[in-house]
Design an enzyme around this catalytic site. Structure first.
Site, PDB file in Angstrom:
ATOM      1  N   SER A 181       0.832  -1.200   0.000  1.00 21.93           N
ATOM      2  CA  SER A 181       0.000   0.000   0.000  1.00 21.93           C
ATOM      3  C   SER A 181       0.872   1.258   0.000  1.00 21.93           C
ATOM      4  O   SER A 181       1.636   1.470  -0.929  1.00 21.93           O
ATOM      5  CB  SER A 181      -0.943  -0.046   1.207  1.00 21.93           C
ATOM      6  N   LYS A 233     -18.827  18.375   4.104  1.00 21.14           N
ATOM      7  CA  LYS A 233     -17.799  18.615   5.120  1.00 21.14           C
ATOM      8  C   LYS A 233     -17.508  17.334   5.896  1.00 21.14           C
ATOM      9  O   LYS A 233     -16.372  17.044   6.237  1.00 21.14           O
ATOM     10  CB  LYS A 233     -18.262  19.729   6.075  1.00 21.14           C
TER      11      LYS A 233
END
EC number: 3.4.21.-
Length: 349
Positions: A181, A233
């Site tokens: 990763s 948000k």
């Protein structure tokens, strides 16, 4: 009466011990703060000397007493302290030039990354120090061990390594255990990647997970209010109710991050079939070689030993100064911090 007296005396002793601990702790903190005026120390050690010392230690043990005596006598005569200067010349303690170094330098640095990639703080200092003195034909070996973590943390770590590539400093990255990763995002920046046969490579993907306890709170009549200025948000929350629209937006953000990850790897290693390899799967080093994720099967130790005669090999390590209290509890704090990032934070590479 006797009992009350004994209890009072016991409590008094406890109070004294507590005050003593507070007093000693305050002194330790003051001393550590004074020592921390310099924010860190860069240590440089010769791996040529290290391997030579190891070899000589074994050779001496194989000698008979007479030969060993002659060896020790000769060794004492040959001992002479030398220092390496910025213009690649060896000087003695009287600052007299002895010999000009003809060999290039291989700088060895280490990166053992956690989920938040806090280790990038030291990495950036090590790279800056190498860049400031590196000359033509000098190289860098990064011994990498990481299973990935936050996007912004490993994104910064990868960009730090690009500073070497942009200055034409040849970068080799060795993977002895794992680089998956975000760890592989760092590895792919290298000019040359080596890995051990059973190391774990790949996992070009993005993951995010955290619990949602909204139903539990609702069952216990506990309300949670979340107010945002901006529709997106906050997408998914731990305490609030997550809607299908929130989940859809969150998955979109994951896909955006994944696309950026794929493009970055493809830019660094153009020969990869990125669509086939970017499904989040991991491979052992020997299989990763066939898929062109790495360039060679080798250990970092053999890589270094193979270059001892051709390179002056220096291990570079930057360590930030820490208070004594922080040093004592650092490992525990790091474990807790990693757990928080893993289960409560946003997307991870």
């Amino acid at each position: 009466m006797h009992f009350i007296y004994d209890c009072s005396l016991f409590l008094f002793k406890i109070v004294i011990v507590i005050f003593f601990i507070i007093f000693v702790s305050s002194i330790i903190l003051k001393i550590s703060r004074k020592k921390n005026k310099n924010f860190g120390i860069l240590s440089v050690s010769s791996l040529n000397d290290h391997y030579e010392l190891v070899k000589n230690s074994i050779i001496v043990q194989l000698m008979d007493k007479k030969t060993k005596k002659l060896w020790n006598k000769k060794n004492k005569m040959l001992k002479r302290s030398t220092l390496l200067t910025n213009n690649n010349k060896l000087i003695d303690k009287d600052h007299n030039i002895i010999v000009v170094r003809a060999q290039p330098t291989l700088y060895v640095i280490d990166f053992k990354g956690g989920i938040a990639a806090h280790e990038v703080k030291s990495l950036r200092e090590e790279i800056s120090s190498i860049i400031s003195v590196a000359q033509k034909h000098d190289e860098v070996l990064l011994r990498l061990e990481s299973s990935g973590g936050t996007i912004h943390g490993y994104g910064l770590a990868a960009v730090q390594l690009q500073r070497l590539r942009s200055r034409k400093i040849f970068l080799t990255i060795s993977i002895d255990k794992i680089a998956t990763s975000g760890g592989y995002m760092m590895a792919c920046v290298a000019n040359y990647i080596i890995a051990t046969p059973f190391s774990i490579i790949g996992s070009i993907g993005v993951v995010a997970q955290f619990p949602n306890i909204h139903k539990f709170l609702k069952k216990n009549n506990i309300d949670v209010e979340l107010h945002t200025a901006g529709v997106h948000k906050r997408t998914l929350t731990i305490f609030g109710e997550n809607t299908p629209e929130d989940r859809k937006k969150f998955v979109e953000e994951l896909n955006v991050a994944h696309d950026l990850f794929k493009k970055f790897v493809k830019t660094m290693r153009p020969s990869l079939n990125i669509e086939k390899l970017s499904n989040g799967e991991c491979w052992f080093g020997s299989i990763a070689l066939k898929k062109k994720l790495v360039d060679d099967i080798n250990t970092s130790d053999d890589f270094i030993i193979s270059r001892i005669r051709k390179f002056n090999i220096l291990h570079v390590k930057f360590k930030y100064n820490e208070s004594i209290i922080k040093a004592l509890f650092y490992k525990k704090l790091k474990t807790i911090n990693n757990l928080i990032y893993k289960y409560l934070n946003n997307k991870l590479f």
